[in-house]
Design a protein around this motif. Structure first.
Motif, PDB file in Angstrom:
ATOM      1  N   GLY A   1       0.736  -1.241   0.012  1.00 34.01           N
ATOM      2  CA  GLY A   1       0.143   0.048   0.065  1.00 34.01           C
ATOM      3  C   GLY A   1       0.858   1.305  -0.047  1.00 34.01           C
ATOM      4  O   GLY A   1       1.745   1.151   0.379  1.00 34.01           O
ATOM      5  N   ALA A   2       0.264   2.317  -0.282  1.00 32.08           N
ATOM      6  CA  ALA A   2       0.944   3.732  -0.304  1.00 32.08           C
ATOM      7  C   ALA A   2       1.432   3.983   0.932  1.00 32.08           C
ATOM      8  O   ALA A   2       0.817   3.983   1.814  1.00 32.08           O
ATOM      9  N   GLY A   3       2.544   4.573   1.030  1.00 27.77           N
ATOM     10  CA  GLY A   3       3.123   5.069   2.136  1.00 27.77           C
ATOM     11  C   GLY A   3       3.989   4.252   2.783  1.00 27.77           C
ATOM     12  O   GLY A   3       4.580   4.575   3.928  1.00 27.77           O
ATOM     13  N   SER A   4       3.882   2.767   2.444  1.00 24.65           N
ATOM     14  CA  SER A   4       4.567   1.861   3.340  1.00 24.65           C
ATOM     15  C   SER A   4       6.158   2.060   3.159  1.00 24.65           C
ATOM     16  O   SER A   4       6.732   2.821   2.121  1.00 24.65           O
TER      17      SER A   4
ATOM     18  N   ALA B   1       2.818   1.935  11.744  1.00 24.16           N
ATOM     19  CA  ALA B   1       2.471   0.728  12.370  1.00 24.16           C
ATOM     20  C   ALA B   1       2.999  -0.504  11.433  1.00 24.16           C
ATOM     21  O   ALA B   1       3.098  -0.448  10.342  1.00 24.16           O
ATOM     22  N   MET B   2       3.570  -1.554  12.429  1.00 25.17           N
ATOM     23  CA  MET B   2       4.479  -2.751  11.867  1.00 25.17           C
ATOM     24  C   MET B   2       3.184  -3.634  11.026  1.00 25.17           C
ATOM     25  O   MET B   2       2.144  -3.938  11.523  1.00 25.17           O
TER      26      MET B   2
ATOM     27  N   ILE C   1      -2.769  -7.574  18.857  1.00 22.70           N
ATOM     28  CA  ILE C   1      -2.720  -8.303  17.479  1.00 22.70           C
ATOM     29  C   ILE C   1      -2.342  -7.204  16.440  1.00 22.70           C
ATOM     30  O   ILE C   1      -2.863  -6.377  16.085  1.00 22.70           O
ATOM     31  N   ASP C   2      -1.076  -7.568  16.043  1.00 24.47           N
ATOM     32  CA  ASP C   2      -0.249  -6.816  15.105  1.00 24.47           C
ATOM     33  C   ASP C   2       0.589  -7.524  14.099  1.00 24.47           C
ATOM     34  O   ASP C   2       0.856  -8.614  14.315  1.00 24.47           O
ATOM     35  N   GLY C   3       1.101  -6.823  13.270  1.00 27.40           N
ATOM     36  CA  GLY C   3       1.954  -7.063  12.354  1.00 27.40           C
ATOM     37  C   GLY C   3       1.453  -8.644  11.706  1.00 27.40           C
ATOM     38  O   GLY C   3       0.462  -8.702  11.078  1.00 27.40           O
TER      39      GLY C   3
END
Length: 875
Positions: free
Chosen positions: A415-418, A516-517, A593-595
């Motif tokens: 996605g954009a901005g990653s 955010a990861m 819950i991430d990544g």
């Protein structure tokens, strides 16, 4: 269930298959599945008697030795071993000159001179065999013969045996190719290979070829000890064996090897370590007309395995004419393994247990085998033989695949901005940029942690034979029954992971525009590779029962042979695929819950599918051999064989996921059918200046098969295809004094004749050549002995190949040169220097992927120049 037949009424059902394979519903379904002998004492006397009879009948003084001529070690009047007794895939022992089959022997000395680094390297010495040897010392090579297709990897139509029984039942099991489980060492007396012909009726599921590793049995007292050391790579290997008589009727042989290091490709993970020990004990009885042999083998080894790597390509029109290493990574010597990618968080696949996996270990095999062999000649003239073997085997496949991409191309998937940051390594915490990447490339591909806790196998082959005299002719009869069981118990954890491409590449994490990861330790998810296919549990068992019959008539110069085999395969067990956890899963239990935790797949244990079906097929082979003279014979053979599809049939619409039965109308695809015709000539000659020999075979082979490979990126992952191969196979040898040369070649005209999905989609490949298949495959091996020194080389080459079945890009032909020099330091003590890929060529073992806009291709490259030194003492 009866074996399928070709009938006009089948056409609507084939259209039904095509419609199913091209449906959008099945496209969703595909996101889940994956992928990626002879006796001695008694038996020696029988063989020797047969050989003596052949010698008298053919007025030949030679008893023959294995393979092509080795100066000073083999009878120079029989340089292609036509008096060598055939014991593999035949009804009775008799010489090659009298057999209507194509057989080649490779002996211990040939392999030692060649300096083989893997089992596939060993098979390069056999004419007609195409072995893609770039996977490394642990196996996982693609092996085929005479144009039979390599559809989904492995060894679908070729069986590897030890002393007449298969190592495993199916050569192309997912994460279980047959070359995982066999190693050439000093215990092997010779390798005898039967191509085509009676392979269809004297072995189950092996219509293409049988490659039989024949063990030493202590017939000759003595042994050897040897040490081999890599000179420009880290590997040390110790080999030893010894055998002889314990009493007049009892003899033994035992031996093995130990090796460790990293292998011929740099990986800095010390991934190669293991050993094998084998032995047997033979007791003769009944006046040397009978014997009982007990054997054992223990193999325990981890060995690195290598996957596709990127290279820079030069193009001439649509042909890749040259490939070279990209900056920062030597494709000839480096590997995709990394010290920064040895620890991978895992979960499941069954339940929610967490752990860590080392994806640098490659292929790990632990196998313990016990065998029992019985032979006895009864007073009634009948001979009874029984061979039994049971193996308790487990294995694992742990490695990192690479998929080359630019940094921008990879970030575009998030996605954009990653943005990207190094997770570990010397630049840990720093932003990843095009300028600080080792090679300017990154990988977004599979990190594989696959475990097979049970790949056990047993086989028993019982036969009764008798020769009848018929008005001066001899009719040899043999009736047998074969039974085997193959267990396939596996768990798959295959996750997508990001890393930089380069020597010891670091892992990469990605953040979104808000910081955010999106990943965890380089993982984009857990068990999420190839569309979430790869949380998987398999508990499958395949039992084969096969009665067989053979008749062989000897009438003067004519030998006629006919054989029939009926295979009955029963499949039982269960399997379960992955299901995405809704909302993700807190894998590390930190309350967030991430990544990668947002994309977790676990085995759907609440919804397993049963396996419960039977499939039958009948194979036949008819052959005739005519001896024109003592030194020339000609033969012809026609055969039809089958190969039951094992675990690769699971997770497909061909098996009913509710009942476990084969789907109505689709049963035929549970068996691949191979039809072959061959006609050949065998000739040897001697002159004052030396000796020569030629073994030539014209062949045709047609195949109709189910083809499934989840890892395929070009073309459908599942299809029903057909091929036709026509060709010429040549094996030749020449000996002049202390000079000897072998020259082998196979010419193959291979075309696709059926492409069910492609035809239905309007993108048929019918008439195309399967990717990676050369028109000509050849080897030339000269050698010369002068005094205590023997030197030689082996040149292995092939013509150009297409990169895929759509024939969009060609890869130019290539050749690899291996060389050796041996010096006899003292009696029975030899020092040998081996060089593999002497000229350090960049070459692909098959086709290539690409090229892309930057002229980068992906290939499984042959290893670059490597040297070993070995010292061996025989006693």
């Amino acid at each position: 269930m009866h074996k399928h037949r070709v009938r006009p009424a089948r056409a609507p059902k084939l259209n039904q298959i095509a419609a199913l394979l091209t449906s959008s519903a099945f496209a969703v379904l595909l996101a889940g599945p994956v992928q990626a002998q002879g006796p001695v004492a008694a038996e020696d006397k029988a063989a020797e008697a047969t050989q003596a009879d052949a010698a008298k009948a053919e007025a030949s003084a030679a008893t023959g030795a294995a393979g092509a001529a080795v100066a000073g070690k083999r009878d120079k009047g029989d340089v292609v071993g036509l008096d060598r007794v055939v014991v593999t895939g035949t009804s009775q022992k008799k010489s090659k000159m009298r057999s209507s089959v194509s057989v080649t022997d490779v002996d211990q000395q040939q392999v030692a001179d060649f300096g083989a680094r893997s089992e596939a390297d060993v098979l390069h010495l056999i004419p007609g065999i195409r072995a893609e040897s770039s996977a490394g010392p642990g196996g996982n090579s693609n092996i085929t013969v005479r144009g039979l297709p390599i559809s989904s990897g492995g060894s679908k139509f070729v069986q590897l045996q030890e002393d007449g029984l298969p190592v495993v039942e199916f050569g192309d099991m997912n994460f279980g190719n047959n070359d995982y489980f066999i190693r050439f060492d000093n215990n092997v007396d010779s390798i005898q290979t039967l191509r085509g012909g009676s392979a269809a009726t004297f072995a189950s599921h092996a219509p293409g070829a049988v490659i039989n590793y024949i063990s030493k049995t202590g017939k000759e007292k003595g042994g050897s000890i040897g040490l081999t050391r890599g000179l420009n790579f880290d590997e040390t290997r110790v080999d030893g064996d010894y055998g002889g008589k314990l009493s007049p009727n009892l003899r033994f042989h035992i031996g093995g090897y130990f090796r460790d290091g990293e292998g011929p490709r740099a990986n800095d993970t010390h991934a190669l370590r293991g050993h094998q020990i084998k032995g047997n004990l033979t007791n003769a009885f009944n006046g040397d007309k009978g014997y009982l042999r007990v054997s054992f083998k223990s193999l325990d080894e981890s060995a690195p395995t290598y996957t596709s790597m990127p290279a820079r390509a030069s193009l001439s029109g649509n042909t890749v004419t040259g490939m070279s290493s990209i900056n920062g990574f030597d494709i000839r010597k480096d590997s995709q393994l990394s010290i920064y990618n040895t620890s991978m968080p895992t979960i499941g696949p069954v339940g929610t247990s967490t752990g860590m996996a080392d994806v640098s270990r490659g292929i790990t095999v632990k196998s313990k085998t016990v065998g029992l062999e019985f032979h006895n000649e009864l007073p009634t003239g009948f001979t009874i033989d029984n061979k039994f073997k049971i193996s308790r085997t487990s294995s694992a496949f742990q490695t990192q695949f690479w998929g080359a991409n630019t940094l921008g191309g990879m970030l575009g998937n998030f996605g954009a901005g990653s943005s990207a940051v190094y997770f570990n390594g010397p630049k840990a915490g720093q932003a990843v940029t095009d300028t600080n990447l080792q090679t300017g490339l990154v990988s977004q591909s599979a990190a594989i942690n696959q475990q097979s806790p049970d790949m056990g196998h047993y086989a028993n082959d019982l036969s009764l034979s008798k020769a009848f005299e018929l008005s001066g002719n001899k009719l040899n009869t043999k009736l047998g029954y074969y039974r085997s069981n193959q267990d396939i118990v596996q768990e798959w954890q295959i996750s997508e992971r990001l890393m930089e491409i380069g020597r010891n590449g670091a892992l990469i994490d990605v953040r979104d525009a808000a910081g955010a990861m999106l990943t965890t330790a380089g993982l984009t998810g857990y068990n999420n590779q190839w569309g979430g296919c790869c949380a998987r549990s398999v508990n499958a068992h395949y039992t084969t029962d096969a009665p067989y019959l053979s008749l062989a008539l000897e009438s003067g110069p004519v030998d006629l042979e006919a054989s029939l085999r009926h295979d009955m395969v029963r499949a039982t067990g269960s399997y379960a695929g992955g299901k995405q956890v809704a909302g993700g899963l807190d894998v590390n239990r930190d309350g967030v819950i991430d990544g990668a935790e947002r994309n977790v797949w676990l085995v759907d244990t609440s919804n397993p599918s049963p396996i419960n079906y039977k499939v039958n097929y009948t194979s036949y082979s008819l052959g005739a051999n005519y001896r024109l003279s003592n030194d020339t014979s000609t033969f012809a053979r026609v055969s039809k064989g089958g190969r039951a599809i094992a675990d690769r049939l699971l997770f497909s619409p061909f098996v009913n996921s509710v009942t476990g039965a084969l789907m109505a109308g689709l049963e035929a695809q549970a068996v691949a059918t191979v039809k072959q015709r061959e006609i050949g000539v065998k000739h040897r000659g001697s002159r004052d200046w030396g000796s020569y020999g030629l073994f030539a075979t014209l062949f045709t082979a047609t195949v109709d098969e189910y083809d499934y490979d989840q890892t395929r990126t070009i073309g459908p992952k599942l299809n029903v295809v057909g091929t036709r191969a026509r060709g010429l196979e040549l094996e030749s040898a020449l000996s002049i004094g202390n000079f000897a040369i072998n020259a082998n070649a196979v010419y193959t005209d291979l075309k696709i004749t059926k492409d069910l999905v492609g035809t239905a989609q309007g993108a048929s490949t019918v008439g195309k050549v399967p990717g990676g298949v050369p028109t000509v495959l050849y080897s030339i091996s000269p050698r010369y002995t002068f005094g205590p020194v023997t030197t030689g080389a082996s040149i292995f080459g092939q013509t150009s190949v297409w990169n895929n079945t759509f024939n969009t890009t060609k890869v130019a032909g290539r050749y690899i040169v291996n060389a050796f020099v041996g010096y006899e330091m003292a009696e029975n003590t030899t020092l040998t220097l081996n060089a593999s890929n002497l000229f350090d060529k960049v070459a692909s073992s098959g086709g290539v992927g690409g090229p892309n806009a930057q002229n980068i291709v992906e290939l499984r490259p042959e290893t670059g120049r490597s040297f070993t030194a070995s010292i061996r003492h025989a006693f």
